[in-house]
Design a protein around this motif. Sequence first.
Motif, mmCIF file in Angstrom:
data_model
loop_
_atom_site.group_PDB
_atom_site.id
_atom_site.type_symbol
_atom_site.label_atom_id
_atom_site.label_comp_id
_atom_site.label_asym_id
_atom_site.label_seq_id
_atom_site.Cartn_x
_atom_site.Cartn_y
_atom_site.Cartn_z
ATOM 1 N N GLU A 1 -17.264 -4.445 -0.845
ATOM 2 C CA GLU A 1 -17.332 -5.772 -1.308
ATOM 3 C C GLU A 1 -16.455 -5.982 -2.609
ATOM 4 O O GLU A 1 -16.165 -4.800 -3.491
ATOM 5 N N VAL A 2 -16.170 -7.216 -2.742
ATOM 6 C CA VAL A 2 -15.005 -7.327 -4.070
ATOM 7 C C VAL A 2 -16.298 -7.912 -5.022
ATOM 8 O O VAL A 2 -16.693 -8.989 -4.819
ATOM 9 N N VAL A 3 -16.262 -7.256 -6.084
ATOM 10 C CA VAL A 3 -17.146 -7.699 -7.360
ATOM 11 C C VAL A 3 -16.348 -7.759 -8.698
ATOM 12 O O VAL A 3 -15.208 -7.235 -8.632
ATOM 13 N N ILE A 4 -16.949 -8.342 -9.577
ATOM 14 C CA ILE A 4 -16.191 -8.620 -10.797
ATOM 15 C C ILE A 4 -16.924 -7.459 -11.802
ATOM 16 O O ILE A 4 -18.069 -7.501 -11.868
ATOM 17 N N ARG A 5 -16.021 -6.689 -12.231
ATOM 18 C CA ARG A 5 -16.366 -5.661 -13.188
ATOM 19 C C ARG A 5 -15.484 -5.807 -14.558
ATOM 20 O O ARG A 5 -14.316 -6.005 -14.639
ATOM 21 N N PRO A 6 -16.103 -5.384 -15.655
ATOM 22 C CA PRO A 6 -15.432 -5.129 -16.955
ATOM 23 C C PRO A 6 -14.604 -3.984 -16.798
ATOM 24 O O PRO A 6 -15.199 -2.706 -17.043
#
Length: 408
Positions: free
Chosen positions: A364-369
């Motif tokens: 899955e494509v997720v937003i991470r720092p």
Amino acid sequence: MSLEIKVPPVGESITEVVLSRWIKNDGDVVEMDEVIAELESDKATFELTAEQAGTLKTIAAEGDTLAIGAVVCKIEDGGAAPAKADAPKAEEKAVVAEDKTAAPVAEKSGESYATGTPSPAASKILAEKGIDAGAVKGTGVDGRITKDDAVKAEAGKKTEVPKASAPVVAAAPAGSRGERREKMSPLRRTVAKRLVAVKNETAMLTTFNEVNMKPIMDLRGKYKDQFKEKFGVGLGFMSFFTKAVTEALKDFPAVNGRIEGEELVYNDFADISIAVSAPKGLVVPVIRNAESMTLAQIEKSVLELALKARDSKLTIEEMTGGTFTITNGGVFGSMMSTPIINAPQSAILGMHNIVERPVAEKGEVVIRPMMYVALSYDHRIIDGRESVGFLVRVKQLLEDPARLLLGI
């Protein structure tokens, strides 16, 4: 009777210093052990103190380069000197009361041999710019031309040139075209020489990776208040990186080594140098035996060294002998860089800014720092397998902080 104050020995490798600032002025009454000036070497800033009480008579000017043992000033025994120092002040007050428009630069009445004479630093500036000393009005003692007078005269000359040439030039460029010159400080000269030497004398390469900072940010957000309450210091990212580096150095000792002549030297301890941007340039204080310190101890050491660097209070011992360096360009907004090795060390880790980016996790494509990290290393002692393995190990420890506690 007067006592000469000379430049004291400040280190085995230091042969000269620059008088960066007079804290006390000529004619001031000083006490024994009172700080009267600041001296700057190519490694640190030192305070010059009075060796006896009395009246200060300056000899060297700000900006002068002085050899070790050179006379900086004299201190004359007290007595009539303080009264003499008060006389010009009383006279000046009388002049101001009589005419408010009178020039405030004249500290003594009449002229003397010093009137219109430039200090060594001022003389050099005037000579470089072709300005006649006779055209400059001195504001120093007895009308002496100070460095500040020379700089202002230089600036004044530049602003007059466009006005005079305006009718001649057909199309004058818009905007200011002024420039200024400053003498390189001893620290800046040393940094410049060392950086060029590293590029020329090492086989430097850089390898990159990226770190998901979410686990550390979550851990920090959860415990930072309790951490600060218990230890009296904030929980930052530098302690995690330092701890991860010391663990990774155990697995890859070549990264913690150096070359000396025909030998390879490996260290079984980790003295971590932390690059700090100080007012006078880049300095690299050292955290000794960081491998045996807790996160709280590391944070306290970083804070203490950073404050000393800001106030130019670091000693030579505190900036000597590191085995590995960490630099954080992220505090200035850098996304990626190739840091230069801090010789004679063999590697340096560069941290960068944290940016939220899309990444793939479990399909899955997720937003991470995310943070890019860079390891510059000397290929003469560190092979590609070791450099990449070291950086991957640092990444693993940061993305799973529990490993730092378990040592796995």
